[in-house]
Design a protein around this motif. Structure first.
Motif, PDB file in Angstrom:
ATOM      1  N   GLN A  70       5.747  -1.302  -2.627  1.00 33.34           N
ATOM      2  CA  GLN A  70       6.194  -1.282  -4.023  1.00 33.34           C
ATOM      3  C   GLN A  70       6.667  -2.650  -4.502  1.00 33.34           C
ATOM      4  N   GLY A  71       6.395  -3.680  -3.675  1.00 34.55           N
ATOM      5  CA  GLY A  71       6.718  -5.033  -4.076  1.00 34.55           C
ATOM      6  C   GLY A  71       8.175  -5.410  -3.933  1.00 34.55           C
ATOM      7  N   ALA A 116      -1.595   2.161  -4.241  1.00 35.94           N
ATOM      8  CA  ALA A 116      -1.539   0.727  -4.557  1.00 35.94           C
ATOM      9  C   ALA A 116      -2.891   0.048  -4.383  1.00 35.94           C
ATOM     10  N   GLU A 119      -4.753  -4.257  -3.108  1.00 30.08           N
ATOM     11  CA  GLU A 119      -3.773  -5.309  -3.381  1.00 30.08           C
ATOM     12  C   GLU A 119      -2.600  -5.298  -2.416  1.00 30.08           C
ATOM     13  N   ARG A 120      -2.355  -4.158  -1.755  1.00 28.51           N
ATOM     14  CA  ARG A 120      -1.226  -4.050  -0.832  1.00 28.51           C
ATOM     15  C   ARG A 120      -1.658  -3.948   0.627  1.00 28.51           C
ATOM     16  N   VAL A 123       0.540  -5.805   3.377  1.00 28.86           N
ATOM     17  CA  VAL A 123       1.998  -5.664   3.466  1.00 28.86           C
ATOM     18  C   VAL A 123       2.520  -5.601   4.900  1.00 28.86           C
TER      19      VAL A 123
END
Length: 297
Positions: A70-71, A116, A119-120, A123
């Protein structure tokens, strides 16, 4: 920190026992090793004598993945669980530690990562970078199938190996996983794990080979899965090791199962450093049987 993912498209081929035995073997040799349990069923933790409960839920890797997906800022230092006590009867050992999983938190992380998208995918790799100076190796135990948790594990890894049983269906899964590893750079450009080959698990000695195992051994070679010379034989001591929380390479180091995991580790390390053209590859079953027949007097 060199990161090795143990992967399989299907459940049950022995990812967890392979992962924890490779990790424990490295630690016995003096390395500092981190086991990363990315499997919602949390089996690597169980195999190392650790099970998270409600009181220790804050130690779940799943919570950190949720934050990162979730950034939000997250690090891992505060959830590392030391399991070096497993090695205490052996001299000159290194450190063995665990990032533990828990089903609900890891399933939630899976959903967030899936939503997501690509792009994730990075992580987990970024989270592991926060421990880069603390460990020599990280061994990632991954969930079955090609899904978000599997993708982030591969994207975080420098190397990957697959597992097969002497069953046709598991060969198909290994072929699919090798294709996934090959095409990963197109999906996650920063990720280029080196494929190390396939381990045949729960195998039988030559005298007990049935038709399916013969065919599977031939398929591993013909399909370009680069099977390791060392296979892991079916052995009740391996399941006993899982139940006791002490990997076979430690608890049964002087028995056949512990010695086979140690030999497999030597092959893995060699393949990590050597070009593929130099790797010894397990012969096909047909070649083994032909050679055996040719030696009969």
């Amino acid at each position: 920190m060199q990161k090795i993912a143990v992967v399989s498209q299907k459940g049950g081929p022995g990812k967890t026992t392979t992962a924890v035995n490779l990790a424990a073997g490295l630690a016995l040799g003096g390395a500092d090793v981190l086991v990363v349990d990315v499997e919602p069923q949390a089996q690597a933790g169980t195999a190392l004598g650790t099970r998270l409960d409600q009181a220790t839920l804050n130690l779940s890797l799943g919570l950190k993945l949720q934050l990162a997906a979730q950034g939000m800022p997250a690090t891992l230092e505060d959830i590392v669980i030391d399991r070096t006590e497993i090695l205490t009867k052996w001299p000159n050992h290194g450190r063995l530690a665990l990032l533990a999983s828990e089903q609900r938190t890891m399933v939630n992380a899976q959903h967030i990562l899936h939503a997501a998208g690509k792009e994730r995918t990075h992580v987990l790799g970024e989270l592991l970078e926060t421990l880069e100076d603390d460990f020599d190796y990280a061994i990632l135990d991954t969930p079955p199938a090609v899904e978000a948790l599997n993708a982030v594990s591969l994207a975080a890894s420098d190397y990957a190996l697959t597992l097969c049983l002497p069953k046709h269906a598991t060969v198909e899964g290994a072929v699919a996983m090798r294709a996934t590893i090959k095409h990963l750079p197109g999906q996650a450009p920063q990720s280029k794990p080196k494929y190390l080959g396939t381990v045949l698990n729960m195998s039988k000695p030559v005298s007990e080979w049935k038709e399916e195992e013969i065919e599977v051994r031939d398929l591993l070679v013909d399909a370009g899965l680069l099977p390791f010379v060392t296979d892991i034989r079916e052995d009740t001591r391996i399941s006993r090791s899982y139940d006791s929380g002490v990997p076979s390479v430690v608890g049964f180091a002087r028995h056949a199962c512990g010695k086979r995991y140690a030999e497999l580790l030597r092959e893995v390390l060699f393949r990590m450093d050597a070009p593929e053209s130099d790797w010894p590859i397990a012969p096909s079953a047909s070649d083994v049987l032909d050679q055996k027949e040719g030696t009969v007097v």
